[in-house]
Structures are given as C-alpha cells and as structure tokens.
Design an enzyme around this catalytic site. Structure first.
Site, PDB file in Angstrom:
ATOM      1  N   GLU A  21      26.754 -21.671  -3.622  1.00 23.61           N
ATOM      2  CA  GLU A  21      25.316 -21.491  -4.380  1.00 23.61           C
ATOM      3  C   GLU A  21      24.866 -20.081  -3.693  1.00 23.61           C
ATOM      4  OE1 GLU A  21      23.758 -26.168  -4.158  1.00 23.61           O
ATOM      5  OE2 GLU A  21      24.625 -25.445  -2.321  1.00 23.61           O
ATOM      6  N   TYR A  53      -4.631 -18.866 -10.005  1.00 19.83           N
ATOM      7  CA  TYR A  53      -3.431 -19.139 -10.500  1.00 19.83           C
ATOM      8  C   TYR A  53      -2.267 -18.409 -10.357  1.00 19.83           C
ATOM      9  CZ  TYR A  53      -4.668 -19.190 -15.443  1.00 19.83           C
ATOM     10  OH  TYR A  53      -5.337 -18.661 -16.415  1.00 19.83           O
ATOM     11  N   LEU A  71      16.017 -27.439   0.332  1.00 14.60           N
ATOM     12  CA  LEU A  71      15.002 -27.745  -0.633  1.00 14.60           C
ATOM     13  C   LEU A  71      13.684 -27.448   0.327  1.00 14.60           C
ATOM     14  CD1 LEU A  71      15.983 -29.159  -3.953  1.00 14.60           C
ATOM     15  CD2 LEU A  71      16.095 -26.560  -3.334  1.00 14.60           C
ATOM     16  N   GLU A  72      13.874 -28.479   1.197  1.00 19.42           N
ATOM     17  CA  GLU A  72      12.437 -29.244   2.193  1.00 19.42           C
ATOM     18  C   GLU A  72      11.838 -27.981   3.059  1.00 19.42           C
ATOM     19  OE1 GLU A  72      15.360 -30.239   1.615  1.00 19.42           O
ATOM     20  OE2 GLU A  72      15.464 -32.076   2.685  1.00 19.42           O
ATOM     21  N   LYS A  98      15.497 -28.582  -8.053  1.00 19.28           N
ATOM     22  CA  LYS A  98      16.895 -28.266  -8.376  1.00 19.28           C
ATOM     23  C   LYS A  98      18.038 -28.409  -9.919  1.00 19.28           C
ATOM     24  CE  LYS A  98      19.938 -26.727  -5.128  1.00 19.28           C
ATOM     25  NZ  LYS A  98      21.492 -26.770  -4.023  1.00 19.28           N
TER      26      LYS A  98
END
Length: 118
Positions: A21, A53, A71-72, A98
């Site tokens: 990955e 934004y 991802l956390e 993902k």
C-alpha cells in the site's frame, strides 16, 4: 451557528499497514463538515468573515499526502489542523474512506470518522 461540508474530496495516497500500500497507493475519498458562527459572513458577504473552504481543502490534501498506517491517524491530524488553523470552527468531523480496500472481498470502500469540538 452554521455548517460547511466538503463532499467527496478525491485524493490518491499511500496509507495502509501493508508494504504494498505504501508503494502502489490507492484512491481515497474525504468528507469534511465544520460548524461555526456564520452570522457575520451572511451579513457582510466577505470571505474574511467566514470559514474558507479553500483552506479546509488544502488541509485535507496536505494531511492525506503524509503516509500513515491507519485512517484514524489521518482523520485525527485533519481535525487537529482545522481547529488549530481556523479559529472560527467550533466543531469538525471528517470521514476518510479507502476506495476498493485490499480486504479479500467485494467492498466498495471502508470509512473511518472522527470528530472534535473546541
């Protein structure tokens, strides 16, 4: 109080616990929602009086570019930066997804969400 949401920010990044990955990368989707007082900007019509934004999108892209196993961790970094850099934000919530995760099944995406309040 008002909210601003950025939906489906598409990013290519290298997150994950597998060595592969980190080498081949993957497609990601990020959604971000912030809350803050938008009363002044609604009256003034001035960018300086609101939550920009463009700045939010920049934070997401920069944090997604830094490799993490989880991802956390990426979600937490995004939330922390939003609260540090944009004082008008009172609450932030991010979803990091993902696309087509390598989990041995037909799964469209896996998502993690984190939120923080000032």
């Amino acid at each position: 109080m008002g909210s601003i949401k950025l939906k489906n920010i598409k990013v290519f990044a290298y997150h994950g616990c597998l060595d592969e990955e980190g080498k081949i990368g993957s497609d990601y989707r990020v959604d971000l929602k912030v809350k803050g007082d938008l009363t002044n900007s609604a009256k003034s019509d001035e960018l300086a009086d609101t939550i920009d934004y463009v700045h939010l999108n920049k934070i997401v892209k920069e944090e997604m570019a830094m490799r993490s196993k989880l991802l956390e961790t990426v979600a937490e970094r995004i939330n922390n930066r939003v609260l540090q850099e944009i004082l008008m934000v009172q609450k932030v919530k991010v979803w990091v997804s993902k696309i087509n995760p390598p989990i041995g099944g037909n799964v469209a995406m896996v998502s993690v969400s984190r939120s923080k309040t000032r």
